[in-house]
Scaffold this motif. Structure first.
Motif, PDB file in Angstrom:
ATOM      1  N   GLY A  14     -17.512  18.864  57.525  1.00 36.10           N
ATOM      2  CA  GLY A  14     -17.550  17.565  57.470  1.00 36.10           C
ATOM      3  C   GLY A  14     -19.049  17.070  58.213  1.00 36.10           C
TER       4      GLY A  14
ATOM      5  N   LEU B 236     -12.835  15.831  59.856  1.00 41.39           N
ATOM      6  CA  LEU B 236     -13.440  14.630  60.646  1.00 41.39           C
ATOM      7  C   LEU B 236     -14.995  15.382  60.531  1.00 41.39           C
ATOM      8  CD1 LEU B 236     -10.983  13.638  62.810  1.00 41.39           C
ATOM      9  CD2 LEU B 236     -11.617  12.197  61.215  1.00 41.39           C
ATOM     10  N   GLY B 237     -15.583  15.174  61.785  1.00 40.48           N
ATOM     11  CA  GLY B 237     -16.934  15.791  62.024  1.00 40.48           C
ATOM     12  C   GLY B 237     -17.196  17.196  62.475  1.00 40.48           C
TER      13      GLY B 237
ATOM     14  N   GLU C   7     -11.124  14.399  54.435  1.00 42.62           N
ATOM     15  CA  GLU C   7     -11.445  13.848  53.135  1.00 42.62           C
ATOM     16  C   GLU C   7     -12.788  14.403  52.637  1.00 42.62           C
ATOM     17  OE1 GLU C   7     -10.524  12.212  55.830  1.00 42.62           O
ATOM     18  OE2 GLU C   7      -8.772  11.337  54.928  1.00 42.62           O
TER      19      GLU C   7
END
Lengths: 330, 330
Positions: A263, A300-301, A58
């Motif tokens: 991210g 993600l991260g 995202e």
């Protein structure tokens, strides 16, 4: 695992729900809750523009749904292809009677599922064209470009395809414009820290502190080399060199530049990278027409960043200037 | 420290340079390299709109420079107030002959430096009005609201002030609109992981794994409680409760919601939080008119998120709808 999640197995479900609530003026869910649709879609007489991919990237893929952008997006599990059914439902949701183009990334699962969805759509009488993004220069040598993966260049491909469709172009014209956009994109990623799939609970690969992974993929796929962490200036210089050596653009070429965080990289570090990226690209005699910078396509991260350079021509410049309305500033 | 930086003491310098290169169509540097100015500023006959603050919060503060937004921004060192000189130079760069409003956050250094800059501007014959943001509900009790710090509510304040100025309003009208915006904002932060000032090289505070800091400030200021890390649903419910209990809004009130990451939180987790935030706010009989979600106001690489709720009236709704052009989608 210091994360804002509920049930680790429900991350995609919860993500999509919260996304649609935040942006209900732009998107809605299809009957299939793994398909996000632009509010105005389908638009009669317009080519439908579809993508899809794994979640965890995202604002990609769902955040690019909107006017003059994507009409429908198939949503996969974290880092996994959407199902053929979801791609098929996305195609149907986007179909305005003039055919649908599916613009997606070169991964085995996506290739298989888009192919199946295309066959299912043909039975509905919907003509489907596809463009497969393969802008990640480190994922295969130039001689095997068809093996390369799609990464952040997909955003330029969607913007160009979405804008072309909005002009009323035919399916073949939209496909050709999106194909040209991705053909003219080259990208590279550098990773400084891994990401964690919530259901797994620990990083799915390692990056030793003090090192970096040059050429890392969007899911932590190994890059071309692991080396000691350098300064931002050196990293940026390496990124530009790898991308432009592969690109081989003549002096004077106008380019669009996209610097995306993966991210968990603070935005100011992307600006720091860009300071050198801009100088290095300019020093090679290329002209930067525009720079997009921020968290455009994440993992993600993951700590890290990607650089994408797209070589422009008049058509691409015109299409980049078409006004869009999605959840991200384009 | 897995970061994209050069000399740790040059982080702000490099950040601003890379930012201005990326967005040269929207901003430029003043003669003072710690002042970012909108390309079209100053606009004759328009109230100038200025802010400033420490670096490390990107895209705040510089990213909000632009048309119908901020005319000039004073840039401080990491997590430190800009100097009085920089605020003064920003005021001068924004001055179109109709006065300048400075919309900034309630921190000791900023208060002192804006006050000095205002005196210096008076000597130049520039009338200055100020609004001090104090939306962080956990930084002081409601009875001492003047002690509360300014956090992400500042973005709504800038948008409203910038839009009001763009309508041709007077200095007092712009000040009053921005004051109303921040008076109607309440914010809270939750931290899951600390951030690191590059020149220090280690986190400047600790958050034990498995715990979270409720009410954390934008620089890691301690919150109201440390507690075991809960699910996103429980965290979101607590955030909404703390913000709305302080707000005390009548049923039926329309609100704008801003969910911001603190720098290293993946966007999908903000969507997950928003799923519950939206339900909880709606369950209290409030009407969400719009939701802004993303990395709007960060704290270097802090893991965490903030929630801001602004209560709307007709004027604020009209001003939120004014079209802006800055580096962020508003």
């Amino acid at each position: 695992m210091q994360r804002f999640i509920n049930d680790p197995d429900q991350v995609v479900e919860d993500t999509v729900k919260g996304f649609v609530k935040a942006h209900s003026d732009i998107v809605r869910l299809a009957e299939n809750p793994r398909v996000v649709v632009a509010r105005q879609a389908p638009v009669a007489g317009k080519v439908g523009v579809v993508t899809g991919g794994g979640s965890g990237h995202e604002p990609a893929f769902i955040g690019y749904t909107g006017r003059s952008m994507l009409d429908a997006v198939a949503v996969g599990e974290l880092f996994s292809s959407p199902t053929a059914k979801s791609f098929h439902d996305a195609i149907r949701a986007a179909d305005g009677g003039k055919g649908v183009v599916v613009l997606y990334g070169n991964y085995a699962g996506d290739n298989m599922n888009v192919k199946m969805a295309t066959k299912l759509a043909a039975k509905d009488g919907i003509e489907v064209a596809t463009v497969v993004a393969n802008d990640d220069v480190c994922s295969a040598p130039a001689s095997e470009r068809e093996k390369r993966r799609g990464v952040a260049g997909e955003i330029f491909m969607w913007k160009v395809g979405g804008a072309k469709a909005a002009t009323g172009a035919s399916l073949e014209e939209v496909r050709a414009a999106a194909q040209k956009a991705i053909d003219r994109c080259r990208s590279i990623g550098v990773g400084l820290g891994p990401c964690t799939l919530p259901a797994v609970g620990h990083p799915n690969f390692r990056i030793e502190p003090g090192t970096m992974e040059v050429g890392i993929g969007h899911h932590g796929e190994p890059g071309v080399r692991v080396e000691p962490l350098k300064t931002a200036e050196e990293v940026a210089r390496d990124m530009v060199k790898i991308v432009l050596d592969d690109h081989g653009l003549p002096e004077g070429t106008e380019v669009a530049v996209l610097v995306s965080g993966l991210g968990a990289t603070p935005l100011n570090e992307l600006y720091i990278l860009n300071d050198t990226i801009e100088s290095e690209i300019s020093a090679r005699g290329l002209k930067i027409r525009e720079t997009w910078i921020g968290n455009y396509f994440t993992s993600l991260g993951m700590v890290g960043a990607t650089l994408t350079v797209m070589a422009l021509d008049d058509e691409l410049k015109t299409l980049l200037d078409v006004e869009t309305r999605c959840t991200i500033l384009l």
